[in-house]
Design a protein around this motif. Structure first.
Motif, PDB file in Angstrom:
ATOM      1  N   ARG A  49      -7.240   3.777  -3.741  1.00 56.60           N
ATOM      2  CA  ARG A  49      -7.785   5.103  -4.144  1.00 56.60           C
ATOM      3  C   ARG A  49      -8.893   5.780  -3.516  1.00 56.60           C
ATOM      4  O   ARG A  49      -8.698   7.023  -3.427  1.00 56.60           O
ATOM      5  N   TRP A  53       2.724   1.684  -3.538  1.00 61.80           N
ATOM      6  CA  TRP A  53       1.750   2.034  -4.556  1.00 61.80           C
ATOM      7  C   TRP A  53       1.427   3.434  -4.125  1.00 61.80           C
ATOM      8  O   TRP A  53       1.316   4.217  -5.501  1.00 61.80           O
ATOM      9  N   ARG A  54       1.198   3.898  -3.198  1.00 59.94           N
ATOM     10  CA  ARG A  54       0.642   5.383  -2.954  1.00 59.94           C
ATOM     11  C   ARG A  54       1.878   6.078  -3.375  1.00 59.94           C
ATOM     12  O   ARG A  54       1.708   7.262  -3.876  1.00 59.94           O
ATOM     13  N   HIS A  78       0.768   8.105 -14.270  1.00 60.67           N
ATOM     14  CA  HIS A  78      -0.240   7.206 -13.676  1.00 60.67           C
ATOM     15  C   HIS A  78      -1.668   7.446 -14.204  1.00 60.67           C
ATOM     16  O   HIS A  78      -2.420   6.478 -14.775  1.00 60.67           O
ATOM     17  N   SER A 110       0.703  -1.420   0.110  1.00 61.63           N
ATOM     18  CA  SER A 110      -0.079   0.043   0.011  1.00 61.63           C
ATOM     19  C   SER A 110       0.705   1.462   0.022  1.00 61.63           C
ATOM     20  O   SER A 110       0.734   2.251  -0.802  1.00 61.63           O
ATOM     21  N   LEU A 142       0.231  -6.899  -7.682  1.00 62.04           N
ATOM     22  CA  LEU A 142       0.050  -6.221  -6.216  1.00 62.04           C
ATOM     23  C   LEU A 142      -0.626  -7.404  -5.447  1.00 62.04           C
ATOM     24  O   LEU A 142      -0.490  -7.313  -4.290  1.00 62.04           O
ATOM     25  N   LEU A 193      -2.121  -5.855 -11.750  1.00 60.30           N
ATOM     26  CA  LEU A 193      -2.909  -6.063 -10.478  1.00 60.30           C
ATOM     27  C   LEU A 193      -2.899  -7.434  -9.890  1.00 60.30           C
ATOM     28  O   LEU A 193      -2.746  -7.688  -8.751  1.00 60.30           O
ATOM     29  N   ASN A 197      -3.601   4.881 -16.840  1.00 59.76           N
ATOM     30  CA  ASN A 197      -5.038   4.619 -16.561  1.00 59.76           C
ATOM     31  C   ASN A 197      -6.270   4.921 -17.573  1.00 59.76           C
ATOM     32  O   ASN A 197      -7.203   4.188 -17.668  1.00 59.76           O
ATOM     33  N   VAL A 242      -6.524  -1.894  -5.167  1.00 68.75           N
ATOM     34  CA  VAL A 242      -6.302  -0.618  -5.880  1.00 68.75           C
ATOM     35  C   VAL A 242      -7.447   0.423  -5.576  1.00 68.75           C
ATOM     36  O   VAL A 242      -7.326   1.608  -5.266  1.00 68.75           O
TER      37      VAL A 242
END
Length: 192
Positions: free
Chosen positions: A160, A97-98, A108, A94, A132, A129, A112, A156
């Motif tokens: 978000r 990713w953040r 990003h 986490s 992760l 995915l 996306n 994810v």
């Protein structure tokens, strides 16, 4: 590839991201491919440029995962094991990713925004995915691919949501960081 070619490709990718953001294309998914000098010469198609941008994003993300000690090779516990090691791994993924997103928001966003319209990019995101989900310990590599992707997508989505709302999912134990997040992807993924 020479250093000159490398730098030229890098500059074109930087320009593509900047132009997409400037044109507001992070919402509709299009980058102004034909307006970027040299893009057609070096990448050929918009799809190839987008795949190169995804590769850049993937390298950034995996670098942050490794910096957090959350590389796929670091997963030693089976998913679902109730102990602090599992939540530590989820916390590490986490944080990675953040951090990767916060330092590379435009890249990003552009990647996306194009996932749904470019099939090759969708496959690349599915691989991300899976990475992760497995790296966090929430799924195992031998599980059905669609279930692992769903777990990664749920993780994810939770990250978000937390970034947008500033809230944490409720339920489970309250631990520092994202400990409670580790319990939710399995509960929320449709097939998990």
């Amino acid at each position: 590839m020479s250093w000159s070619d490398f730098r030229r490709r890098r500059d074109i990718m930087d320009s593509a991201v900047a132009e997409a953001v400037r044109a507001g294309s992070t919402t509709d998914g299009r980058i102004p491919f034909d307006r970027i000098d040299g893009a057609r010469d070096l990448f050929g198609t918009e799809e190839q440029l987008l795949l190169a941008l995804h590769q850049r994003w993937h390298q950034i993300l995996t670098g942050h995962l490794r910096a957090e000690g959350a590389g796929p090779e670091d997963v030693t516990a089976a998913p679902g094991r109730e102990n602090t090691e599992d939540s530590d791994q989820v916390d590490a993924v986490s944080r990675a990713w953040r951090r990767a997103v916060s330092l590379n928001r435009d890249l990003h966003a552009v990647v996306n925004a194009n996932v749904e319209r470019v099939p090759a990019l969708r496959l690349a995101q599915d691989a991300e995915l899976r990475l992760l989900a497995v790296t966090s310990g929430l799924a195992a590599p031998h599980e059905p691919e669609d279930e692992v992707i769903a777990v990664g997508a749920t993780l994810v989505a939770l990250l978000r949501h937390r970034d947008v709302s500033g809230t944490k999912p409720s339920g489970g134990s309250a631990t520092s960081g994202d400990g409670a997040i580790g319990q939710w992807p399995r509960r929320l993924a449709p097939s998990a």
